[in-house]
Design a protein around this motif. Sequence first.
Motif, PDB file in Angstrom:
ATOM      1  N   ILE A   1       3.767   7.701  -5.735  1.00  0.00           N
ATOM      2  CA  ILE A   1       4.996   8.443  -5.461  1.00  0.00           C
ATOM      3  C   ILE A   1       5.276   8.341  -3.965  1.00  0.00           C
ATOM      4  O   ILE A   1       4.408   8.637  -3.139  1.00  0.00           O
ATOM      5  N   VAL A   2       6.487   7.908  -3.620  1.00  0.00           N
ATOM      6  CA  VAL A   2       6.899   7.839  -2.222  1.00  0.00           C
ATOM      7  C   VAL A   2       7.898   8.963  -1.993  1.00  0.00           C
ATOM      8  O   VAL A   2       9.018   8.932  -2.504  1.00  0.00           O
ATOM      9  N   GLY A   3       7.480   9.969  -1.230  1.00  0.00           N
ATOM     10  CA  GLY A   3       8.308  11.155  -1.045  1.00  0.00           C
ATOM     11  C   GLY A   3       9.536  10.905  -0.205  1.00  0.00           C
ATOM     12  O   GLY A   3      10.618  11.447  -0.483  1.00  0.00           O
ATOM     13  N   GLU A   4       9.396  10.076   0.830  1.00  0.00           N
ATOM     14  CA  GLU A   4      10.501   9.734   1.722  1.00  0.00           C
ATOM     15  C   GLU A   4      10.013   8.627   2.638  1.00  0.00           C
ATOM     16  O   GLU A   4       8.841   8.621   3.042  1.00  0.00           O
ATOM     17  N   ALA A   5      10.876   7.668   2.967  1.00  0.00           N
ATOM     18  CA  ALA A   5      10.446   6.586   3.853  1.00  0.00           C
ATOM     19  C   ALA A   5      11.645   5.860   4.455  1.00  0.00           C
ATOM     20  O   ALA A   5      12.687   5.715   3.816  1.00  0.00           O
ATOM     21  N   ASP A   6      11.462   5.425   5.680  1.00  0.00           N
ATOM     22  CA  ASP A   6      12.456   4.585   6.348  1.00  0.00           C
ATOM     23  C   ASP A   6      12.013   3.131   6.247  1.00  0.00           C
ATOM     24  O   ASP A   6      10.818   2.839   6.123  1.00  0.00           O
ATOM     25  N   GLU A   7      12.970   2.229   6.335  1.00  0.00           N
ATOM     26  CA  GLU A   7      12.644   0.806   6.286  1.00  0.00           C
ATOM     27  C   GLU A   7      11.794   0.435   7.498  1.00  0.00           C
ATOM     28  O   GLU A   7      12.032   0.894   8.608  1.00  0.00           O
ATOM     29  N   GLY A   8      10.789  -0.383   7.271  1.00  0.00           N
ATOM     30  CA  GLY A   8       9.916  -0.815   8.350  1.00  0.00           C
ATOM     31  C   GLY A   8       8.821   0.176   8.696  1.00  0.00           C
ATOM     32  O   GLY A   8       8.044  -0.055   9.624  1.00  0.00           O
ATOM     33  N   SER A   9       8.742   1.265   7.966  1.00  0.00           N
ATOM     34  CA  SER A   9       7.726   2.279   8.248  1.00  0.00           C
ATOM     35  C   SER A   9       6.379   1.887   7.649  1.00  0.00           C
ATOM     36  O   SER A   9       6.283   1.018   6.782  1.00  0.00           O
ATOM     37  N   GLY A  10       5.321   2.574   8.101  1.00  0.00           N
ATOM     38  CA  GLY A  10       3.990   2.315   7.581  1.00  0.00           C
ATOM     39  C   GLY A  10       3.877   2.603   6.093  1.00  0.00           C
ATOM     40  O   GLY A  10       3.077   1.983   5.384  1.00  0.00           O
ATOM     41  N   THR A  11       4.700   3.527   5.635  1.00  0.00           N
ATOM     42  CA  THR A  11       4.698   3.863   4.205  1.00  0.00           C
ATOM     43  C   THR A  11       5.014   2.647   3.349  1.00  0.00           C
ATOM     44  O   THR A  11       4.482   2.496   2.235  1.00  0.00           O
ATOM     45  N   MET A  12       5.843   1.765   3.863  1.00  0.00           N
ATOM     46  CA  MET A  12       6.248   0.603   3.076  1.00  0.00           C
ATOM     47  C   MET A  12       5.096  -0.383   2.876  1.00  0.00           C
ATOM     48  O   MET A  12       5.138  -1.199   1.969  1.00  0.00           O
ATOM     49  N   ARG A  13       4.064  -0.308   3.725  1.00  0.00           N
ATOM     50  CA  ARG A  13       2.885  -1.143   3.477  1.00  0.00           C
ATOM     51  C   ARG A  13       2.169  -0.639   2.225  1.00  0.00           C
ATOM     52  O   ARG A  13       1.639  -1.440   1.447  1.00  0.00           O
ATOM     53  N   SER A  14       2.189   0.655   2.015  1.00  0.00           N
ATOM     54  CA  SER A  14       1.607   1.211   0.789  1.00  0.00           C
ATOM     55  C   SER A  14       2.390   0.738  -0.424  1.00  0.00           C
ATOM     56  O   SER A  14       1.811   0.448  -1.478  1.00  0.00           O
ATOM     57  N   VAL A  15       3.700   0.663  -0.289  1.00  0.00           N
ATOM     58  CA  VAL A  15       4.547   0.167  -1.375  1.00  0.00           C
ATOM     59  C   VAL A  15       4.183  -1.281  -1.700  1.00  0.00           C
ATOM     60  O   VAL A  15       4.096  -1.664  -2.875  1.00  0.00           O
ATOM     61  N   GLU A  16       3.944  -2.083  -0.665  1.00  0.00           N
ATOM     62  CA  GLU A  16       3.561  -3.480  -0.881  1.00  0.00           C
ATOM     63  C   GLU A  16       2.250  -3.563  -1.657  1.00  0.00           C
ATOM     64  O   GLU A  16       2.111  -4.386  -2.573  1.00  0.00           O
ATOM     65  N   PHE A  17       1.304  -2.706  -1.303  1.00  0.00           N
ATOM     66  CA  PHE A  17       0.030  -2.692  -2.042  1.00  0.00           C
ATOM     67  C   PHE A  17       0.269  -2.339  -3.512  1.00  0.00           C
ATOM     68  O   PHE A  17      -0.318  -2.949  -4.410  1.00  0.00           O
ATOM     69  N   ALA A  18       1.119  -1.345  -3.756  1.00  0.00           N
ATOM     70  CA  ALA A  18       1.394  -0.917  -5.131  1.00  0.00           C
ATOM     71  C   ALA A  18       2.019  -2.048  -5.937  1.00  0.00           C
ATOM     72  O   ALA A  18       1.669  -2.264  -7.105  1.00  0.00           O
ATOM     73  N   LEU A  19       2.943  -2.759  -5.317  1.00  0.00           N
ATOM     74  CA  LEU A  19       3.590  -3.883  -6.003  1.00  0.00           C
ATOM     75  C   LEU A  19       2.572  -4.987  -6.304  1.00  0.00           C
ATOM     76  O   LEU A  19       2.579  -5.571  -7.399  1.00  0.00           O
ATOM     77  N   GLU A  20       1.689  -5.262  -5.356  1.00  0.00           N
ATOM     78  CA  GLU A  20       0.661  -6.289  -5.561  1.00  0.00           C
ATOM     79  C   GLU A  20      -0.309  -5.905  -6.672  1.00  0.00           C
ATOM     80  O   GLU A  20      -0.805  -6.755  -7.406  1.00  0.00           O
TER      81      GLU A  20
END
Length: 260
Positions: free
Chosen positions: A145-164
């Motif tokens: 679950i991603v509560g809130e995130a801006d583009e280019g933020s560190g949170t998006m690296r977690s999203v990349e892991f989830a997609l992988e």
Amino acid sequence: MPILDTKIKELEDMKKYPEKLFYDGNLELLKRPKISIVGSRRPLKYSKTQISNLASKLSNAGICVVSGGAMGIDAIAHQGAGANNTISVLPCGIDLRYPSVNKNLLNDIAENGLLLSQFDVGEKSRPYSFVLRNEVVVALGDALIVGEADEGSGTMRSVEFALEMGKDIYVLPHRIGESNATNKLLQNSKAKLITDIDSFIYSLYPDAKSAKEIVSDDFLKYCSTNPSYEDAVAKYPVRIFEAELSGEIVIKDGSVRVLT
């Protein structure tokens, strides 16, 4: 600090299984269904409210909340779940408390929940350690679950892991111009929208009601020790009020007593 001597199945989804994992706390939490929650360190009031409510309801359903102990969404997720039903993965040695602003929260999790770290005792956080920490957070959860995130933020690296890893990603509904990264995930069909928290939990865990009994048993066992009301509220901030309203417990002379 002890090192985990058995493998965690969920972490086999990582690119490389951690060479070692230090822990402090209750390893039984690893056996529960788990959801990972990440997001901005400076979330909007709306995101704070929704994530707190979501984490609380997940916890009440017997689902353990996993996050990284950081400021913002991470801390709110841990607090909403309650220290006894959350796992915090650290970007530093397990004996350190980073960030220091969350020292009390992390100490509470160490005492009642579970801290994990793949870094040696005394090792301070570094840029690469946050990335490694994020991969563990994502791998542990059944979904992200991603509560809130801006583009280019560190949170998006977690999203990349989830997609992988092939994990489902869920986000909150946000207005145009807010949380642009999660809105873009929706636009590109890489995430699913949470429109109703109860329906979301049921869709992932149809037997969540039976799982809730696990948390209830832990709570009532704790209350049977007649803790002070102040301590009980700190340990079970949501459950204590529900139990009082339902007649499971009674508050007398500043202490909690179980009604049988």
